[in-house]
Enzyme design. Structure first.
Site, PDB file in Angstrom:
ATOM      1  N   CYS A 115      53.441  -4.795  -8.171  1.00 57.65           N
ATOM      2  CA  CYS A 115      54.122  -5.213  -7.168  1.00 57.65           C
ATOM      3  C   CYS A 115      55.610  -4.470  -6.933  1.00 57.65           C
ATOM      4  O   CYS A 115      56.347  -4.572  -6.011  1.00 57.65           O
ATOM      5  CB  CYS A 115      54.877  -6.632  -7.619  1.00 57.65           C
ATOM      6  SG  CYS A 115      53.187  -7.831  -7.702  1.00 57.65           S
ATOM      7  N   HIS A 255      61.230  -9.176  -4.291  1.00 56.98           N
ATOM      8  CA  HIS A 255      59.784  -9.320  -4.445  1.00 56.98           C
ATOM      9  C   HIS A 255      59.593 -10.822  -4.172  1.00 56.98           C
ATOM     10  O   HIS A 255      59.936 -11.711  -4.660  1.00 56.98           O
ATOM     11  CB  HIS A 255      59.172  -8.733  -5.666  1.00 56.98           C
ATOM     12  CG  HIS A 255      57.770  -9.327  -5.818  1.00 56.98           C
ATOM     13  ND1 HIS A 255      56.765  -8.973  -4.803  1.00 56.98           N
ATOM     14  CD2 HIS A 255      57.204  -9.440  -7.154  1.00 56.98           C
ATOM     15  CE1 HIS A 255      55.716  -9.153  -5.491  1.00 56.98           C
ATOM     16  NE2 HIS A 255      55.897  -9.685  -6.780  1.00 56.98           N
ATOM     17  N   ASN A 285      52.047 -13.981  -2.446  1.00 59.32           N
ATOM     18  CA  ASN A 285      52.569 -12.858  -3.060  1.00 59.32           C
ATOM     19  C   ASN A 285      51.817 -11.698  -2.596  1.00 59.32           C
ATOM     20  O   ASN A 285      50.270 -11.704  -3.003  1.00 59.32           O
ATOM     21  CB  ASN A 285      52.369 -13.048  -4.587  1.00 59.32           C
ATOM     22  CG  ASN A 285      52.840 -11.756  -5.431  1.00 59.32           C
ATOM     23  OD1 ASN A 285      53.200 -10.742  -4.916  1.00 59.32           O
ATOM     24  ND2 ASN A 285      53.059 -12.068  -6.671  1.00 59.32           N
TER      25      ASN A 285
END
Length: 363
Positions: A115, A255, A285
C-alpha cells in the site's frame, strides 16, 4: 549547475464500473452494511470484470494523466508502476503498461511495496529527476485485489477494491517536488498482511488451493495498531525535517485503508477536517492506488492550488510505511475531453447472481 525539480503536471484516475455495495456483500458473507461502515467507513468498492487486469487499469489512468498534462507518450522517459497485483509474475506489468500506452522511448519498472507503493514511487521518480536522468516520468499506483480475496472471509473481503491513479512528473528549474520524505519497513511483521502463495516459498500446488493460501490474509488488530502509530509518527517526522507545521501544509492525503485510522491520525496531529482527503467510502482499500486516486480527485475538485504543499502518508504490507511532503509547481488545466470523470458511474441495482456470489468474479 542547474538544479532539477519535479513538477506535477498531470494526473488521472480510473476505477472499474462494477460497483459492489455493502448490501451486495451481505448476501454472500456473514456481514451487514452497518457492521462494515462502523468498523471501516466503507460503503462500496469497485471490482474489475473477469476480463480486466491490473495493466488495463494502469493504461486508462495513465492515459488520462498524460492527456491532462498534454504530454505525448513517446516523450515519457520512464514508466513506474507501483503494484502488488501484477497481471503475471513475469513479465513485469510495467512493461505491459509502457507498451499499451505507446511510451516507445521509456524504460519501465515495477515497485512492489504494498500500500505504500505510490509514495515510494513518488520519491524514486523525484530522485531520478533531481539527478537529471529523466525529464518526464509517468508514475502509476494500481491494484486488482478482488481476484485475490477469499469471499468467505469477512475480515478481508469487505475492505478491498480495485483501481488506479497516475501522475506525470516533469523536470523544472523552479523549486517544487519532494521536500522531505521517510521510507520505512518492519519485516518482523511480514505475516500480518500476506498472500502466502503463489511464490517461491509456497508455489502453486493442490495443497495451496485446498488450504486457500492463494488468498490475502490479514491480522486486522496488528495492522490497525501498526497503522495508527506509523501514520502519525512518520508524518510528524517528515514535517519536522522540513521545519513545517500543520498550518504550513495545504492538504493531507493519507492511505485510504480505514476511515477510523484516518480519523485517529487526524485527531492526533490536530489536522482540520477540511485539509484531510478521505474517499474510502467510495473505493475501499485499493492499496497502492488509494493515494493517487485521492490525489487526483482532490486536484480535480480544486482542493489544492499551484505552489501548495501536500502531505502524503501510507502504510501496508511488509509491514512498510512511507511519508513525504510534496510542493506543487504550476498545475496543468484539464482538457475538455480528458475523461477525468468517466469512471463516475451510478451503482448498478445488484452485482449478485442467484447463487449468492459476486457476478463474474467467483465461479
Amino acid at each position: 549547475m542547474t538544479r532539477h525539480y519535479s513538477s506535477l503536471v498531470g494526473w488521472g484516475h480510473y476505477a472499474p464500473e462494477n460497483v459492489v455495495t455493502n448490501d451486495d456483500l451481505s448476501e454472500i458473507v456473514d456481514t451487514t452494511d452497518e457492521w462494515i461502515r462502523a468498523r471501516s467507513g466503507i460503503e462500496r468498492r469497485h471490482f474489475v470484470s473477469p476480463d480486466q487486469a491490473t495493466s488495463d487499469l494502469c493504461i486508462e489512468a495513465g492515459r488520462r494523466a498524460l492527456d491532462r498534462a498534454g504530454v505525448a507518450p513517446e516523450d515519457v522517459g520512464l514508466v513506474l508502476v507501483a503494484t502488488s497485483s501484477p497481471d503475471y509474475l513475469t513479465p513485469p506489468v510495467s512493461s505491459q503498461v509502457q507498451h499499451g500506452l505507446g511510451c516507445a522511448n521509456a524504460g519501465a519498472m515495477t515497485l512492489v511495496v504494498g500500500c505504500t507503493g505510490f509514495v515510494y514511487g513518488l520519491v524514486t521518480a523525484d530522485q531520478f529527476i533531481q539527478t537529471g536522468a529523466y525529464e518526464t516520468i509517468l508514475l502509476i499506483g494500481a491494484e486488482v485485489i478482488s481476484k485475490n480475496l477469499d469471499m468467505t472471509d469477512r475480515t478481508t473481503c469487505v475492505l478491498f477494491g480495485d483501481g488506479a491513479g497516475a501522475v506525470v512528473l516533469q523536470a523544472t528549474d523552479r523549486p517544487c517536488g519532494v521536500r522531505s520524505f521517510e521510507l520505512g519497513s518492519d519485516g518482523s511483521q511480514a505475516e500480518a498482511l500476506i498472500a502466502p502463495s503463489p511464490g517461491t516459498r509456497n508455489p502453486v500446488s493442490q495443497y495451496a488451493i485446498d488450504h486457500r493460501t492463494h488468498y490475502l490474509r490479514m491480522d486486522g488488530r496488528a495492522v490497525f495498531k501498526f497503522a495508527t502509530r506509523a501514520m502519525t509518527e512518520s508524518l510528524q517526522r517528515v514535517m519536522d525535517k522540513a521545519a513545517l507545521g500543520v498550518d504550513d501544509v495545504d492538504l493531507f492525503i493519507p492511505h485510504q485503508a480505514n476511515a477510523r485510522i484516518i480519523e485517529y491520525a487526524a485527531e492526533q496531529l490536530q489536522l482540520p477536517p477540511e485539509k484531510v482527503v478521505m474517499n474510502v467510502a467510495e473505493y475501499g482499500n485499493t492499496s497502492a492506488a488509494t493515494i493517487p486516486i485521492a490525489l487526483s480527485e482532490a486536484l480535480d475538485a480544486g482542493r489544492a492550488e499551484a505552489g501548495g504543499t501536500l502531505a502524503m502518508v501510507g502504510f501496508g504490507a511488509g509491514l512498510t510505511w512511507a511519508a513525504c511532503l510534496f510542493d506543487l509547481g504550476p498545475l496543468a488545466l484539464a482538457p475538455p475531453d480528458s475523461g477525468a470523470d468517466r469512471d463516475r458511474q451510478p451503482a448498478p441495482e445488484s452485482v449478485i447472481d442467484d447463487r449468492g456470489v459476486v457476478e463474474g468474479l467467483i465461479a
